[in-house]
Design a protein around this motif. Structure first.
Motif, PDB file in Angstrom:
ATOM      1  N   ASP A  95       0.843  -1.210   0.000  1.00  0.00           N
ATOM      2  CA  ASP A  95       0.000   0.000   0.000  1.00  0.00           C
ATOM      3  C   ASP A  95       0.873   1.253   0.000  1.00  0.00           C
ATOM      4  OD1 ASP A  95      -2.212  -1.596   0.003  1.00  0.00           O
ATOM      5  OD2 ASP A  95      -2.538  -1.504   2.181  1.00  0.00           O
ATOM      6  N   ARG A  96       1.959   1.197   0.771  1.00  0.00           N
ATOM      7  CA  ARG A  96       2.848   2.362   0.831  1.00  0.00           C
ATOM      8  C   ARG A  96       3.522   2.600  -0.526  1.00  0.00           C
ATOM      9  NH1 ARG A  96       5.100   0.758   5.195  1.00  0.00           N
ATOM     10  NH2 ARG A  96       7.099   0.065   4.323  1.00  0.00           N
ATOM     11  N   TRP A  97       3.917   1.501  -1.180  1.00  0.00           N
ATOM     12  CA  TRP A  97       4.505   1.641  -2.522  1.00  0.00           C
ATOM     13  C   TRP A  97       3.519   2.352  -3.457  1.00  0.00           C
ATOM     14  CZ3 TRP A  97       6.213  -4.176  -3.370  1.00  0.00           C
ATOM     15  CH2 TRP A  97       7.344  -4.438  -2.585  1.00  0.00           C
ATOM     16  N   LEU A  98       2.263   1.916  -3.405  1.00  0.00           N
ATOM     17  CA  LEU A  98       1.279   2.444  -4.352  1.00  0.00           C
ATOM     18  C   LEU A  98       0.895   3.887  -4.030  1.00  0.00           C
ATOM     19  CD1 LEU A  98      -0.960  -0.737  -4.715  1.00  0.00           C
ATOM     20  CD2 LEU A  98       0.701   0.162  -6.344  1.00  0.00           C
ATOM     21  N   ALA A  99       1.078   4.289  -2.781  1.00  0.00           N
ATOM     22  CA  ALA A  99       0.717   5.654  -2.390  1.00  0.00           C
ATOM     23  C   ALA A  99       1.786   6.667  -2.824  1.00  0.00           C
ATOM     24  CB  ALA A  99       0.519   5.719  -0.876  1.00  0.00           C
ATOM     25  N   GLU A 100       2.956   6.156  -3.174  1.00  0.00           N
ATOM     26  CA  GLU A 100       4.054   7.067  -3.555  1.00  0.00           C
ATOM     27  C   GLU A 100       3.753   7.683  -4.930  1.00  0.00           C
ATOM     28  OE1 GLU A 100       7.039   9.359  -3.635  1.00  0.00           O
ATOM     29  OE2 GLU A 100       6.868   8.048  -1.866  1.00  0.00           O
ATOM     30  N   PRO A 101       3.626   9.017  -5.016  1.00  0.00           N
ATOM     31  CA  PRO A 101       3.228   9.620  -6.290  1.00  0.00           C
ATOM     32  C   PRO A 101       4.356   9.683  -7.329  1.00  0.00           C
ATOM     33  CG  PRO A 101       3.539  11.318  -4.618  1.00  0.00           C
ATOM     34  CD  PRO A 101       3.729  10.004  -3.926  1.00  0.00           C
ATOM     35  N   SER A 102       5.590   9.757  -6.863  1.00  0.00           N
ATOM     36  CA  SER A 102       6.672   9.935  -7.842  1.00  0.00           C
ATOM     37  C   SER A 102       7.088   8.598  -8.453  1.00  0.00           C
ATOM     38  CB  SER A 102       7.881  10.600  -7.175  1.00  0.00           C
ATOM     39  OG  SER A 102       8.314   9.810  -6.095  1.00  0.00           O
ATOM     40  N   ALA A 103       7.645   8.691  -9.653  1.00  0.00           N
ATOM     41  CA  ALA A 103       8.083   7.480 -10.358  1.00  0.00           C
ATOM     42  C   ALA A 103       9.398   6.988  -9.757  1.00  0.00           C
ATOM     43  CB  ALA A 103       8.266   7.773 -11.836  1.00  0.00           C
ATOM     44  N   LEU A 104       9.490   5.680  -9.618  1.00  0.00           N
ATOM     45  CA  LEU A 104      10.705   5.078  -9.055  1.00  0.00           C
ATOM     46  C   LEU A 104      11.722   4.872 -10.178  1.00  0.00           C
ATOM     47  CD1 LEU A 104      11.316   4.173  -6.151  1.00  0.00           C
ATOM     48  CD2 LEU A 104      10.552   1.883  -6.795  1.00  0.00           C
ATOM     49  N   PRO A 105      12.926   5.407 -10.039  1.00  0.00           N
ATOM     50  CA  PRO A 105      13.900   5.241 -11.139  1.00  0.00           C
ATOM     51  C   PRO A 105      14.460   3.819 -11.193  1.00  0.00           C
ATOM     52  CG  PRO A 105      14.885   6.448  -9.304  1.00  0.00           C
ATOM     53  CD  PRO A 105      13.449   6.229  -8.941  1.00  0.00           C
ATOM     54  N   VAL A 106      14.578   3.303 -12.401  1.00  0.00           N
ATOM     55  CA  VAL A 106      15.217   2.000 -12.617  1.00  0.00           C
ATOM     56  C   VAL A 106      16.615   2.294 -13.166  1.00  0.00           C
ATOM     57  CG1 VAL A 106      15.146  -0.171 -13.889  1.00  0.00           C
ATOM     58  CG2 VAL A 106      13.019   0.906 -13.103  1.00  0.00           C
ATOM     59  N   GLU A 107      17.627   1.900 -12.415  1.00  0.00           N
ATOM     60  CA  GLU A 107      18.981   2.323 -12.768  1.00  0.00           C
ATOM     61  C   GLU A 107      19.741   1.257 -13.559  1.00  0.00           C
ATOM     62  OE1 GLU A 107      20.491   3.246  -8.938  1.00  0.00           O
ATOM     63  OE2 GLU A 107      19.120   4.931  -8.683  1.00  0.00           O
ATOM     64  N   ASP A 108      20.768   1.718 -14.249  1.00  0.00           N
ATOM     65  CA  ASP A 108      21.625   0.792 -14.999  1.00  0.00           C
ATOM     66  C   ASP A 108      22.372  -0.125 -14.044  1.00  0.00           C
ATOM     67  OD1 ASP A 108      20.946   1.735 -17.482  1.00  0.00           O
ATOM     68  OD2 ASP A 108      22.558   3.216 -17.531  1.00  0.00           O
ATOM     69  N   ALA A 109      22.705  -1.306 -14.532  1.00  0.00           N
ATOM     70  CA  ALA A 109      23.536  -2.202 -13.739  1.00  0.00           C
ATOM     71  C   ALA A 109      24.928  -1.601 -13.633  1.00  0.00           C
ATOM     72  CB  ALA A 109      23.602  -3.574 -14.406  1.00  0.00           C
ATOM     73  N   ARG A 110      25.587  -1.893 -12.525  1.00  0.00           N
ATOM     74  CA  ARG A 110      26.936  -1.331 -12.336  1.00  0.00           C
ATOM     75  C   ARG A 110      27.801  -2.316 -11.547  1.00  0.00           C
ATOM     76  NH1 ARG A 110      27.608   0.447  -7.217  1.00  0.00           N
ATOM     77  NH2 ARG A 110      25.738   0.541  -5.924  1.00  0.00           N
ATOM     78  N   VAL A 111      29.087  -2.159 -11.737  1.00  0.00           N
ATOM     79  CA  VAL A 111      30.044  -2.995 -11.024  1.00  0.00           C
ATOM     80  C   VAL A 111      30.090  -2.567  -9.565  1.00  0.00           C
ATOM     81  CG1 VAL A 111      32.500  -3.583 -10.813  1.00  0.00           C
ATOM     82  CG2 VAL A 111      31.436  -3.388 -13.071  1.00  0.00           C
ATOM     83  N   VAL A 112      30.096  -3.535  -8.673  1.00  0.00           N
ATOM     84  CA  VAL A 112      30.228  -3.211  -7.250  1.00  0.00           C
ATOM     85  C   VAL A 112      31.605  -3.673  -6.776  1.00  0.00           C
ATOM     86  CG1 VAL A 112      27.798  -3.142  -6.628  1.00  0.00           C
ATOM     87  CG2 VAL A 112      28.970  -5.329  -6.690  1.00  0.00           C
ATOM     88  N   GLU A 113      32.206  -2.880  -5.952  1.00  0.00           N
ATOM     89  CA  GLU A 113      33.585  -3.151  -5.494  1.00  0.00           C
ATOM     90  C   GLU A 113      33.594  -4.332  -4.522  1.00  0.00           C
ATOM     91  OE1 GLU A 113      36.366  -1.366  -6.356  1.00  0.00           O
ATOM     92  OE2 GLU A 113      35.259  -0.101  -7.737  1.00  0.00           O
TER      93      GLU A 113
END
Lengths: 205, 183
Positions: free
Chosen positions: A187-205
């Motif tokens: 419910d909390r996810w759906l109440a969030e009005p802004s769009a959630l960014p989907v980010e590029d994959a990246r190397v993690v150290e």
């Protein structure tokens, strides 16, 4: 009865016994075959993947790669490559970390299964950053990226993630990680009005 | 006379019959599986050249890459956990046609293989990997012998990896592949 007549009757009786015995053997063989096939697993069960189950935050061995779930988020809207996309259900975004074992490997199967056993593949409405050909991992290099699923709201709270290196997971290794949340979280996810960014994959150290 | 005795020859023939029926399928399956894997490396001859698919090739240099830049000319610095490698491979003219659609892999001391043109180098100004001649400006040094040409290929490995060879592969030539060492 003559002597020859008695011998003939004995031969006939022997032949009849032999025919009955052969017929019984054939029937027994057929019955055994039917019993075996009725008890044997069907094609789907025989060719099921070799599933390794893990928990969130822990790496799971998928034969050609290791994978883990770092976080799970959700939203009504997502943003990817400068575009926003809505859904009538829920966007579930799994942040996963993976590393190939000994050769270039991609995660070509990514799905979630809900509590009713329904399977949802990673959405094709966006370019997936990590799965479905989005990224070829090189051995020993850890990569982190989002995997995006579009599921009905009723399914979003109890999902199990499945990842495999081949789009056809039959008789191949797959990893499964439950990513259960709960109703209030959805419910909390759906109440969030802004769009959630989907980010590029990246190397993690 | 018992049933077993009467059918003894048929029973004795069952095992060979099964072997004849199933053997070719099993053998073909094994051969098909074996031929799909790169399992037969071809190394260099006494002259230092590897002959593969009718073409000659050798590894001229395999070193950590120097300065890299993106398409806007900005300097690219890889994450500290990675190392970028540059392989210069020299081919003879025959490779131009015979290896037109080759695949290049870097092999490290642990036997792991790494793709050319990895996702980690997206946006970095490097030549497209391949076995054909690259356009001028691809960093490869001109050859004294006009029948030869050189290519530059870039790979990414964990910083701890120790590369030992470059593999040149053709799907039609499997399970054989060229294994270039030295450089």
């Amino acid at each position: 009865m003559t002597e020859h007549g008695a011998e003939g009757a004995a031969r006939d009786a022997g032949a009849r016994r032999s025919r009955i015995g052969s017929t019984a053997l054939v029937v027994a063989a057929l019955a055994t075959g039917v019993a075996i096939t009725s008890q044997a697993p069907d094609t789907d069960a025989r060719q099921r993947p070799f599933v390794r189950v893990g928990v969130m935050g822990e790496p799971v061995d998928g034969r050609t790669f290791q994978g883990s779930v770092v976080a799970v988020r959700g939203a009504r809207r997502i943003a990817r490559s400068g575009k926003t996309r809505d859904t009538g259900g829920v966007w579930v975004i799994v942040r996963a970390r993976a590393v190939a074992r000994d050769k270039p490997t991609s995660i070509d199967h990514a799905s979630v299964r809900d509590a009713r056993g329904r399977t949802f593949l990673a959405t094709m409405r966006i370019n997936q950053p990590l799965v479905a050909g989005g990224y070829v991992m090189q051995p020993g290099i850890s990569v982190e990226g989002d995997i995006v699923f579009e599921v009905p709201q009723a399914s979003a709270a109890r999902l199990t993630l499945r990842l495999a290196d081949s789009s056809d997971v039959r008789m191949d290794a797959a990893i499964e990680i439950p990513i259960a949340s709960d109703g209030p979280t959805v419910d909390r996810w759906l109440a969030e009005p802004s769009a959630l960014p989907v980010e590029d994959a990246r190397v993690v150290e | 006379m018992s049933w077993w005795w009467r059918n003894r020859w048929g029973l004795a023939a069952l095992l060979p019959a099964l072997a004849v029926a199933l053997g070719p399928g099993v053998r073909d399956g094994y051969r098909h599986h074996r031929d799909a894997q790169a399992s037969a490396p071809i190394g260099a001859g006494a002259d230092g050249w590897v002959v593969f698919a009718g073409a000659h090739m050798r590894l001229a240099e395999l070193t950590p890459a120097g300065e890299l830049r993106d398409y806007r000319g900005r300097r690219y610095t890889p994450p500290g956990s990675l190392r970028v490698w540059r392989a210069e491979i020299v081919f003879d003219g025959a490779a131009r046609d015979r290896l037109a659609i080759c695949r290049l892999l870097l092999e490290d001391a642990e036997g792991r293989t790494f793709d050319a043109d990895p996702a980690e180098l997206r946006g970095v100004r490097i030549p497209l990997p391949g076995c054909g001649p690259q356009p001028s400006g691809a960093d490869a040094r001109p050859r004294a012998n006009p029948a030869e040409y050189a290519t530059m290929t870039y790979f990414v490995t964990p910083a701890s990896a120790r590369p030992v060879a470059v593999r040149v592969m053709l799907s039609s030539a499997l399970p054989s592949y060229a294994r270039l060492t030295g450089g």
